[in-house]
Design a protein around this motif. Structure first.
Motif, PDB file in Angstrom:
ATOM      1  N   PRO A 179      23.168  -6.745  21.069  1.00 41.22           N
ATOM      2  CA  PRO A 179      22.750  -7.855  20.169  1.00 41.22           C
ATOM      3  C   PRO A 179      24.199  -8.771  19.848  1.00 41.22           C
ATOM      4  CG  PRO A 179      23.433  -5.953  18.946  1.00 41.22           C
ATOM      5  CD  PRO A 179      23.403  -5.328  20.348  1.00 41.22           C
ATOM      6  N   VAL A 180      23.676 -10.035  19.577  1.00 43.95           N
ATOM      7  CA  VAL A 180      24.899 -10.820  18.995  1.00 43.95           C
ATOM      8  C   VAL A 180      24.497 -11.554  17.876  1.00 43.95           C
ATOM      9  CG1 VAL A 180      26.325 -12.730  19.680  1.00 43.95           C
ATOM     10  CG2 VAL A 180      25.313 -11.470  21.454  1.00 43.95           C
ATOM     11  N   ASN A 181      25.390 -11.669  16.665  1.00 44.95           N
ATOM     12  CA  ASN A 181      24.782 -12.174  15.520  1.00 44.95           C
ATOM     13  C   ASN A 181      25.350 -13.420  15.217  1.00 44.95           C
ATOM     14  OD1 ASN A 181      23.530  -9.694  14.650  1.00 44.95           O
ATOM     15  ND2 ASN A 181      25.637  -8.781  14.644  1.00 44.95           N
ATOM     16  N   CYS A 182      24.493 -14.103  14.286  1.00 46.80           N
ATOM     17  CA  CYS A 182      24.921 -15.758  14.068  1.00 46.80           C
ATOM     18  C   CYS A 182      24.307 -16.042  13.032  1.00 46.80           C
ATOM     19  CB  CYS A 182      24.385 -16.632  15.146  1.00 46.80           C
ATOM     20  SG  CYS A 182      22.397 -16.464  15.643  1.00 46.80           S
ATOM     21  N   GLY A 183      24.715 -17.318  12.593  1.00 49.52           N
ATOM     22  CA  GLY A 183      23.847 -17.781  11.337  1.00 49.52           C
ATOM     23  C   GLY A 183      22.507 -18.519  11.303  1.00 49.52           C
ATOM     24  N   SER A 184      22.464 -18.851  12.622  1.00 48.05           N
ATOM     25  CA  SER A 184      21.151 -19.968  13.148  1.00 48.05           C
ATOM     26  C   SER A 184      21.312 -19.719  14.689  1.00 48.05           C
ATOM     27  CB  SER A 184      21.195 -21.173  12.544  1.00 48.05           C
ATOM     28  OG  SER A 184      22.333 -21.962  13.003  1.00 48.05           O
ATOM     29  N   VAL A 185      20.012 -20.260  15.191  1.00 50.44           N
ATOM     30  CA  VAL A 185      19.666 -20.098  16.443  1.00 50.44           C
ATOM     31  C   VAL A 185      18.896 -21.527  16.762  1.00 50.44           C
ATOM     32  CG1 VAL A 185      18.238 -19.130  18.415  1.00 50.44           C
ATOM     33  CG2 VAL A 185      19.699 -17.520  16.635  1.00 50.44           C
ATOM     34  N   VAL A 186      19.112 -22.149  18.026  1.00 56.07           N
ATOM     35  CA  VAL A 186      18.551 -23.245  18.655  1.00 56.07           C
ATOM     36  C   VAL A 186      17.855 -22.699  19.585  1.00 56.07           C
ATOM     37  CG1 VAL A 186      18.715 -25.476  19.590  1.00 56.07           C
ATOM     38  CG2 VAL A 186      20.062 -24.943  17.731  1.00 56.07           C
ATOM     39  N   PRO A 416       9.002 -23.517   7.312  1.00 55.18           N
ATOM     40  CA  PRO A 416      10.052 -23.348   8.266  1.00 55.18           C
ATOM     41  C   PRO A 416      10.487 -21.815   8.213  1.00 55.18           C
ATOM     42  CG  PRO A 416      10.557 -25.329   6.804  1.00 55.18           C
ATOM     43  CD  PRO A 416       9.171 -24.405   6.142  1.00 55.18           C
ATOM     44  N   ILE A 417      10.628 -21.311   9.355  1.00 59.02           N
ATOM     45  CA  ILE A 417      11.327 -20.171   9.675  1.00 59.02           C
ATOM     46  C   ILE A 417      12.837 -20.243   9.533  1.00 59.02           C
ATOM     47  CG2 ILE A 417      11.797 -18.209  11.387  1.00 59.02           C
ATOM     48  CD1 ILE A 417       8.831 -18.828  12.629  1.00 59.02           C
ATOM     49  N   PRO A 418      13.452 -19.456   8.527  1.00 61.35           N
ATOM     50  CA  PRO A 418      14.876 -19.972   8.094  1.00 61.35           C
ATOM     51  C   PRO A 418      15.822 -19.494   9.375  1.00 61.35           C
ATOM     52  CG  PRO A 418      13.785 -18.538   6.475  1.00 61.35           C
ATOM     53  CD  PRO A 418      12.690 -18.541   7.414  1.00 61.35           C
ATOM     54  N   GLY A 419      16.796 -20.426   9.617  1.00 58.26           N
ATOM     55  CA  GLY A 419      17.528 -20.234  10.735  1.00 58.26           C
ATOM     56  C   GLY A 419      17.095 -20.456  12.077  1.00 58.26           C
ATOM     57  N   LEU A 420      15.933 -20.849  12.224  1.00 61.83           N
ATOM     58  CA  LEU A 420      15.342 -21.230  13.617  1.00 61.83           C
ATOM     59  C   LEU A 420      15.147 -22.671  14.024  1.00 61.83           C
ATOM     60  CD1 LEU A 420      14.695 -19.697  16.193  1.00 61.83           C
ATOM     61  CD2 LEU A 420      12.453 -19.484  15.311  1.00 61.83           C
ATOM     62  N   PHE A 421      15.569 -23.384  15.051  1.00 61.31           N
ATOM     63  CA  PHE A 421      15.209 -24.478  15.286  1.00 61.31           C
ATOM     64  C   PHE A 421      14.976 -24.769  16.773  1.00 61.31           C
ATOM     65  CE2 PHE A 421      18.401 -24.322  11.934  1.00 61.31           C
ATOM     66  CZ  PHE A 421      17.942 -24.986  11.265  1.00 61.31           C
ATOM     67  N   ALA A 422      14.429 -25.736  17.213  1.00 62.32           N
ATOM     68  CA  ALA A 422      13.927 -25.778  18.721  1.00 62.32           C
ATOM     69  C   ALA A 422      14.298 -27.539  19.186  1.00 62.32           C
ATOM     70  CB  ALA A 422      12.626 -25.504  18.868  1.00 62.32           C
ATOM     71  N   ALA A 452      19.014 -30.733  16.284  1.00 63.77           N
ATOM     72  CA  ALA A 452      18.835 -29.464  16.132  1.00 63.77           C
ATOM     73  C   ALA A 452      20.337 -29.054  15.884  1.00 63.77           C
ATOM     74  CB  ALA A 452      18.182 -28.515  17.349  1.00 63.77           C
ATOM     75  N   GLY A 453      21.090 -29.337  16.868  1.00 59.83           N
ATOM     76  CA  GLY A 453      22.630 -28.728  16.606  1.00 59.83           C
ATOM     77  C   GLY A 453      22.997 -28.883  15.182  1.00 59.83           C
ATOM     78  N   GLU A 454      23.183 -30.059  14.948  1.00 62.19           N
ATOM     79  CA  GLU A 454      23.708 -30.716  13.546  1.00 62.19           C
ATOM     80  C   GLU A 454      22.949 -29.662  12.463  1.00 62.19           C
ATOM     81  OE1 GLU A 454      24.337 -35.294  14.767  1.00 62.19           O
ATOM     82  OE2 GLU A 454      22.434 -34.806  13.498  1.00 62.19           O
ATOM     83  N   ASN A 455      21.614 -29.706  12.729  1.00 65.72           N
ATOM     84  CA  ASN A 455      21.058 -28.875  11.455  1.00 65.72           C
ATOM     85  C   ASN A 455      21.089 -27.406  11.472  1.00 65.72           C
ATOM     86  OD1 ASN A 455      20.152 -31.295  10.231  1.00 65.72           O
ATOM     87  ND2 ASN A 455      17.764 -31.112  11.381  1.00 65.72           N
ATOM     88  N   ALA A 456      21.201 -26.675  12.489  1.00 67.65           N
ATOM     89  CA  ALA A 456      21.575 -25.547  12.929  1.00 67.65           C
ATOM     90  C   ALA A 456      22.997 -25.138  12.314  1.00 67.65           C
ATOM     91  CB  ALA A 456      21.473 -24.946  14.179  1.00 67.65           C
ATOM     92  N   ALA A 457      23.989 -26.112  12.341  1.00 64.46           N
ATOM     93  CA  ALA A 457      25.232 -25.821  11.976  1.00 64.46           C
ATOM     94  C   ALA A 457      25.162 -26.197  10.297  1.00 64.46           C
ATOM     95  CB  ALA A 457      26.358 -26.898  12.501  1.00 64.46           C
ATOM     96  N   ALA A 458      24.501 -26.907   9.832  1.00 63.42           N
ATOM     97  CA  ALA A 458      24.498 -26.919   8.369  1.00 63.42           C
ATOM     98  C   ALA A 458      23.805 -25.750   7.740  1.00 63.42           C
ATOM     99  CB  ALA A 458      23.424 -28.263   7.995  1.00 63.42           C
ATOM    100  N   TYR A 459      22.688 -25.251   8.376  1.00 65.56           N
ATOM    101  CA  TYR A 459      22.288 -24.021   7.914  1.00 65.56           C
ATOM    102  C   TYR A 459      23.100 -22.947   8.044  1.00 65.56           C
ATOM    103  CZ  TYR A 459      19.057 -20.119   7.098  1.00 65.56           C
ATOM    104  OH  TYR A 459      18.212 -18.994   6.400  1.00 65.56           O
ATOM    105  N   ALA A 460      23.819 -22.786   9.077  1.00 65.62           N
ATOM    106  CA  ALA A 460      24.842 -21.495   9.491  1.00 65.62           C
ATOM    107  C   ALA A 460      25.935 -21.524   8.306  1.00 65.62           C
ATOM    108  CB  ALA A 460      25.211 -21.751  10.805  1.00 65.62           C
ATOM    109  N   SER A 461      26.236 -22.955   7.950  1.00 64.30           N
ATOM    110  CA  SER A 461      27.532 -23.028   6.899  1.00 64.30           C
ATOM    111  C   SER A 461      27.028 -23.001   5.400  1.00 64.30           C
ATOM    112  CB  SER A 461      28.223 -24.190   6.927  1.00 64.30           C
ATOM    113  OG  SER A 461      27.547 -25.456   6.891  1.00 64.30           O
ATOM    114  N   GLY A 462      25.482 -22.872   5.388  1.00 64.60           N
ATOM    115  CA  GLY A 462      25.029 -22.886   3.839  1.00 64.60           C
ATOM    116  C   GLY A 462      24.514 -24.251   3.249  1.00 64.60           C
ATOM    117  N   ARG A 463      24.957 -25.117   4.150  1.00 63.61           N
ATOM    118  CA  ARG A 463      24.824 -26.760   3.582  1.00 63.61           C
ATOM    119  C   ARG A 463      23.292 -27.193   3.603  1.00 63.61           C
ATOM    120  NH1 ARG A 463      28.663 -27.892   7.354  1.00 63.61           N
ATOM    121  NH2 ARG A 463      27.281 -29.104   8.387  1.00 63.61           N
TER     122      ARG A 463
END
Length: 467
Positions: A179-186, A416-422, A452-463
């Motif tokens: 496994p690899v853990n993260c704040g969000s996935v694209v 929306p499924i939290p933390g998941l983008f496509a 997706a990259g911008e929004n995944a970063a925002a989600y991972a940082s809690g913004r």
């Protein structure tokens, strides 16, 4: 595990144009990023494509003297062309972001010469932007930016599952290495054009082509994103959508235009289309006729069919003669005999050809307004030929994960499924029954990859993700 304990802020699955763009955008937003790619190299099907970008309101257009095009005009054309049977919010997002994302891509070193701007698909406004070096040049320009941003890239590794935390948020990936853990996935794994089982399930029109069908993209396009998303409750969208290109089935050569010297007739023996119609609509029009039609011409036309930059594999004199000798093409000494062998009503076929020949004598096409390079050529010199033509070449697949206008993946409950983008071809919410034009599949890879990259970063940082 909290986001602070994650191995990475953002993990991007897939290193095609969409995935690479998402990774760069997430890193630029301050995230630590890992890209995981199943293939031994980056690029996927993007590397094999022309890399065209369908977009309105660009600096390239303005340099070409097209100053009035806009996202509003592009949106109206896109929706009208698809009879409003696509998601307006997704299309609107693409149209609004296409020009600024295009300029971002040019600033990354991709060159789109004014001379290579063209009218893409149906319409009269040039929105097709062709890059120097095709899709490979775009991929290389994006890949070159990974190292300077500290983006980690792992190749030859397939993601087997997504990991969710106790609250239901996507919080990592599972690979054969663990496994690899993260704040969000694209998820940007591309389509499923190389997966016959998924073609049968999600693209039945393509499956009907049988052994005529083949896929122009990467063999790694196995539909991983659909499986990964569905395992965590994602909904799918875009059933039976995609782009099928026409072929006479002689070989696996990508030559999808038809010469202007033939006519196409349906099983009833009647013409149904301007034979020089754009590839973006021709396949669909043939499907409406049952999926199989015949190209009709005569011996004089065949003998004059020489190789050109556009016609080199199929529609040339010696190839047509050879295929007729092999019995792949039907050849007959009369129109009536040709009709019998094709199982077409002889009166209808003769009437169609007589009407077309009369138009040729008068210098035009009064029925479908087909324009020809020279004088239109009548079909009157025996022997006569019939070539079966089908929409069978899979260009891209349209079934994918259902998303909202922020490319958050939606669950079967439409939330929306939290933390998941496509992004990219994994998205199933953009395309309608007809392809908008060249660049209408690659352009969204870049546009929605960046979003997706911008929004995944925002989600991972809690913004909070702002539209």
């Amino acid at each position: 595990m909290s986001r602070e304990q994650s191995d990475y802020d953002v993990i991007v699955i897939g290193a095609g144009a969409a995935g690479l763009t998402a990774a760069i955008a997430a890193a630029d937003a301050g995230s630590s990023v890992l890209v995981v790619e199943a293939d031994v190299q980056t690029g996927g099907s993007s590397r094999l494509s022309g890399g065209h970008f369908y977009v309105a309101g660009t600096s390239v257009q303005r340099e070409a003297g097209i100053a009035e095009d806009s996202a509003d005009a592009m949106f109206e054309h896109y929706m009208t062309f698809n009879q409003w049977m696509v998601g307006p919010s997704i299309v609107r997002r693409y149209c609004d972001l296409s020009a600024p994302t295009f300029e971002w891509l040019t600033a990354s070193g991709v060159k789109f010469p004014t001379a290579m701007l063209y009218v893409s698909g149906v319409g009269d406004v040039p929105r097709g932007h062709q890059p120097e070096g095709g899709g490979q040049a775009v991929v290389l320009a994006l890949e070159a930016q990974l190292a300077s941003r500290g983006i980690d890239l792992v190749l030859a590794t397939r993601v087997e599952h997504l990991i969710c935390d106790d609250a239901g948020s996507v919080s990592g990936i599972e690979t054969s290495d663990g496994p690899v853990n993260c704040g969000s996935v694209v998820v940007a794994t591309g389509g499923f054009g190389a997966n016959a089982k998924l073609i049968a399930e999600h693209y039945p029109d393509a499956a009907k082509a049988g052994n005529w069908g083949w896929y122009i993209g990467s063999p790694m396009a196995q539909g991983d994103g659909l499986k990964l998303g569905q395992e965590v409750g994602a909904a799918l969208d875009g059933h039976n959508k995609g782009l099928l290109l026409t072929t006479p089935g002689f070989s696996h050569d990508l030559e999808v235009l038809l010469p202007d010297w033939l006519i196409l007739v349906n099983p009833e023996g009647r013409r149904f289309v301007n034979e020089t119609a754009p590839y973006t609509v021709l396949g669909g029009l043939i499907q409406r006729q049952g999926g199989t039609v015949f190209a009709i011409f005569d011996e004089a036309i065949r003998a004059a069919a020489k190789r050109t930059p556009f016609f080199n594999a199929y529609w040339v004199d010696e190839v047509l003669a050879q295929k007729a000798d092999e019995g792949i093409i039907i050849r007959a000494e009369s129109i009536e005999a040709l009709a019998e062998q094709t199982e077409i009503d002889p009166k209808a076929l003769k009437g169609t050809i007589d009407r077309y020949n009369k138009d040729c004598d008068q210098g035009g096409d009064s029925v479908f307004f087909k324009k020809t390079q020279g004088a239109p050529q009548p079909i009157e010199t025996a022997p006569f030929y019939a070539v079966e033509v089908r929409p069978a070449i899979i260009c891209w697949t349209g079934t994918g994960l259902r998303v909202d206008a922020e490319v958050s993946v939606l669950g079967t409950d439409d939330q929306p499924i939290p933390g998941l983008f496509a992004a990219g071809e994994t998205v199933g919410s953009l395309h309608g029954d007809r392809y908008i034009g060249g660049g209408g599949s690659f352009g969204p890879c870049i546009v929605f990859g960046k979003l997706a990259g911008e929004n995944a970063a925002a989600y991972a940082s809690g913004r909070r993700i702002e539209p």
